[in-house]
Design an enzyme around this catalytic site. Structure first.
Site, mmCIF file in Angstrom:
data_model
loop_
_atom_site.group_PDB
_atom_site.id
_atom_site.type_symbol
_atom_site.label_atom_id
_atom_site.label_comp_id
_atom_site.label_asym_id
_atom_site.label_seq_id
_atom_site.Cartn_x
_atom_site.Cartn_y
_atom_site.Cartn_z
ATOM 1 N N ARG A 1 0.761 -1.183 0.132
ATOM 2 C CA ARG A 1 0.050 0.116 0.078
ATOM 3 C C ARG A 1 0.778 1.423 0.020
ATOM 4 O O ARG A 1 0.627 2.201 -0.799
ATOM 5 C CB ARG A 1 -1.041 0.147 1.373
ATOM 6 C CG ARG A 1 -2.270 -0.802 1.018
ATOM 7 C CD ARG A 1 -2.625 -1.287 2.524
ATOM 8 N NE ARG A 1 -1.686 -2.484 2.706
ATOM 9 C CZ ARG A 1 -1.939 -3.634 2.564
ATOM 10 N NH1 ARG A 1 -3.164 -4.004 2.100
ATOM 11 N NH2 ARG A 1 -1.152 -4.553 2.712
ATOM 12 N N THR A 2 1.802 1.369 0.963
ATOM 13 C CA THR A 2 2.331 2.696 1.058
ATOM 14 C C THR A 2 3.321 3.183 -0.061
ATOM 15 O O THR A 2 3.254 4.229 -0.544
ATOM 16 C CB THR A 2 3.570 2.561 2.529
ATOM 17 O OG1 THR A 2 2.549 1.949 3.344
ATOM 18 C CG2 THR A 2 3.856 3.700 2.925
ATOM 19 N N LYS B 1 25.065 -5.546 -0.855
ATOM 20 C CA LYS B 1 26.654 -5.601 -0.540
ATOM 21 C C LYS B 1 27.160 -5.384 0.364
ATOM 22 O O LYS B 1 28.753 -4.915 0.547
ATOM 23 C CB LYS B 1 27.094 -5.109 -2.018
ATOM 24 C CG LYS B 1 26.578 -5.634 -3.355
ATOM 25 C CD LYS B 1 26.966 -4.856 -4.586
ATOM 26 C CE LYS B 1 26.280 -4.912 -5.739
ATOM 27 N NZ LYS B 1 26.250 -4.258 -6.878
ATOM 28 N N ARG C 1 11.163 3.560 4.323
ATOM 29 C CA ARG C 1 10.780 2.585 5.417
ATOM 30 C C ARG C 1 11.825 1.902 5.900
ATOM 31 O O ARG C 1 12.903 1.310 4.888
ATOM 32 C CB ARG C 1 9.646 1.725 4.609
ATOM 33 C CG ARG C 1 9.255 0.389 5.700
ATOM 34 C CD ARG C 1 8.028 -0.236 5.117
ATOM 35 N NE ARG C 1 6.798 0.537 5.454
ATOM 36 C CZ ARG C 1 5.672 0.006 5.092
ATOM 37 N NH1 ARG C 1 5.631 -1.424 4.701
ATOM 38 N NH2 ARG C 1 4.704 0.837 5.272
ATOM 39 N N HIS D 1 4.316 5.643 11.757
ATOM 40 C CA HIS D 1 3.999 5.530 10.484
ATOM 41 C C HIS D 1 2.988 6.729 10.201
ATOM 42 O O HIS D 1 1.740 6.518 10.111
ATOM 43 C CB HIS D 1 3.424 4.020 10.019
ATOM 44 C CG HIS D 1 3.030 3.749 8.480
ATOM 45 N ND1 HIS D 1 3.217 4.617 7.712
ATOM 46 C CD2 HIS D 1 2.547 2.728 8.317
ATOM 47 C CE1 HIS D 1 2.818 4.035 6.573
ATOM 48 N NE2 HIS D 1 2.499 2.954 6.765
HETATM 49 N N1 CP Z 1 -0.392 -0.092 5.894
HETATM 50 C C1 CP Z 1 0.613 -0.474 5.371
HETATM 51 O O1 CP Z 1 1.686 0.244 5.477
HETATM 52 O O2 CP Z 1 0.774 -1.317 4.399
HETATM 53 P P1 CP Z 1 1.989 -1.917 3.546
HETATM 54 O O3 CP Z 1 2.854 -2.364 4.488
HETATM 55 O O4 CP Z 1 1.422 -2.733 2.522
HETATM 56 O O5 CP Z 1 2.542 -0.598 2.874
#
Ligand code: CP
Length: 309
Positions: free
Chosen positions: A54-55, A82, A104, A132
Site C-alpha cells: 500500500r504505502t 553488498k 521505510r 508511520h
Molecule cells: N498499511 C501499510 O503500511 O501497508 P503496506 O505495508 O502494504 O505498505
C-alpha cells in the site's frame, strides 16, 4: 523543517492542513484526473528496506499523479545487499539531486537519522515499531470523512500494540485531535508505559469495544515476534479476534478499520473485514489522497492546489 517524521511532534494546525489538502486531492482522484503538472520537475525516491504494498504504491502513484518523477529502490535489490550502509545509501540518493526520500526501515529512529544526515526532504513511511505518520493521517482522514469530526470520537485500537507503528501514530494523532483512545490486546503485546500518554488500556477486548465509534484492528506482526506468538494464533483469534458478535458491542454505525495487510481469520474475521461497517478499501483510497497532500505540502510549502493544478 519540512520532513514528516511522526505525528508525536506534529502540531494540530499541521495535521489540519494535511487533512484539508487531502480533501482537495481526493477531489482530483474522484474526478479521475490522473495527471496534474503541480510537481513537474520534482523527483521522489521511495527507499524501502521493508516490504510494502500500500504505502510504496500509493506514494508512487501520488507522485506521478502530481507530475513528479518517482523512482523505487528496494533494499533487497540494491547495493545494501553488498553491505552499503544506510548513510552511504542516503548520500548516494542525495547526490542524484532528488527532492524527497520516502523511507521505510526496520529500525526505530531511522527516519530521524536520515533527516539528520541527508539534505532531501524525508518522509517516514514506517520506522520499526516507532511511527508511520501517513498511515495515522489516512486513518484520521477516513474517520473524519465518515463521522464528520475527530473530537470526542471513541476509537478502539485492538491487537499487537507493542510492535505497531500504526498504533503509535494513531495514538499521537487522535489524542491531539481530541479523540478518546482505548487500547486492547494481550498483556504480552501491550507496552507497559503506554497508559502514561493518556490512553485507556484494557486487557478485555469487550471493554474497549463497548460504545466505540471506530474499531481499528491491527495486524498480528508474527515476523517481529521473535520469541513466538503468545498467545498462540488460535488463542488470539478466540480471545481478541474481531468478529461480528464482538463488533456488535460497539455503536451500531461503528467503523471497522485495518491498516493492512490483514491476517484474515486471526485478528479479524472475513465477514467483518468485508462487511457493511468496513472502510478498509476506503482507507487505501484515502492513503493516496494523504500521500498526494504530503508530497504537495513538503514540495511547495502549501500553495493552493487549485491555482497550480
Ligand atoms: N498499511 C501499510 O503500511 O501497508 P503496506 O505495508 O502494504 O505498505
Amino acid at each position: 523543517g519540512k520532513d514528516i517524521l511522526g505525528l508525536e511532534m506534529m502540531t494540530v494546525p499541521e495535521i489540519e492542513v494535511i487533512l484539508e489538502t487531502a480533501c482537495q486531492m481526493k477531489g482530483i482522484i474522484d474526478r479521475d484526473i490522473k495527471k496534474v503538472p503541480t510537481l513537474r520537475g520534482k523527483s521522489i525516491v521511495n527507499l524501502f528496506f521493508e516490504a510494502s504494498t500500500r504505502t510504496r504504491t500509493s506514494f508512487e502513484l501520488a507522485g506521478k499523479y502530481l507530475g513528479a518523477d518517482v523512482v523505487n529502490i528496494t533494499a533487497s535489490a540494491s547495493s545494501v545487499t553488498k553491505g552499503e550502509s544506510l548513510r552511504d545509501t542516503l548520500y548516494t540518493v542525495e547526490a542524484m539531486g532528488v527532492d524527497v526520500i520516502v523511507m521505510r526501515h526496520e529500525a526505530e529512529g531511522a527516519a530521524q537519522y536520515a533527516a539528520n544526515v541527508a539534505s532531501p526532504v524525508i518522509i517516514n513511511a514506517g520506522d520499526g515499531a516507532h511511527e508511520h505518520p501517513t498511515q495515522g493521517l489516512l486513518d484520521m482522514f477516513t474517520m473524519k470523512e465518515v463521522k464528520g469530526k475527530l473530537d470526542g470520537l471513541k476509537v478502539a485500537i485492538v491487537g499487537d500494540i507493542f510492535h505497531s507503528r500504526v498504533a503509535r501514530s494513531n495514538i499521537w494523532g487522535l489524542l491531539k485531535m481530541g479523540a478518546e483512545v482505548h487500547l486492547a490486546g494481550p498483556k504480552t503485546l501491550m507496552p507497559y508505559y503506554i497508559q502514561e500518554v493518556g490512553v485507556h488500556v484494557h486487557n478485555k477486548v469487550e471493554e474497549a469495544l463497548e460504545g466505540a465509534d471506530v474499531v481499528n484492528v491491527l495486524r498480528i506482526q508474527r515476523e517481529r515476534q521473535h520469541k513466538g506468538l503468545f498467545p498462540s494464533a488460535r488463542e488470539y483469534a478466540r480471545i481478541f479476534g474481531i468478529n461480528q458478535a464482538r463488533l456488535d458491542l460497539a455503536k451500531p454505525d461503528a467503523l471497522i478499520m485495518h491498516p493492512g495487510p490483514m491476517n484474515r481469520g486471526l485478528e479479524i474475521s472475513p465477514d467483518v473485514a468485508y462487511g457493511d461497517q468496513s472502510v478498509i478499501q476506503e482507507q487505501v483510497k484515502n492513503g493516496l489522497a494523504i500521500r498526494m497532500a504530503a508530497l504537495f505540502l513538503v514540495l511547495t510549502g502549501g500553495k493552493n492546489i487549485e491555482t497550480t493544478a
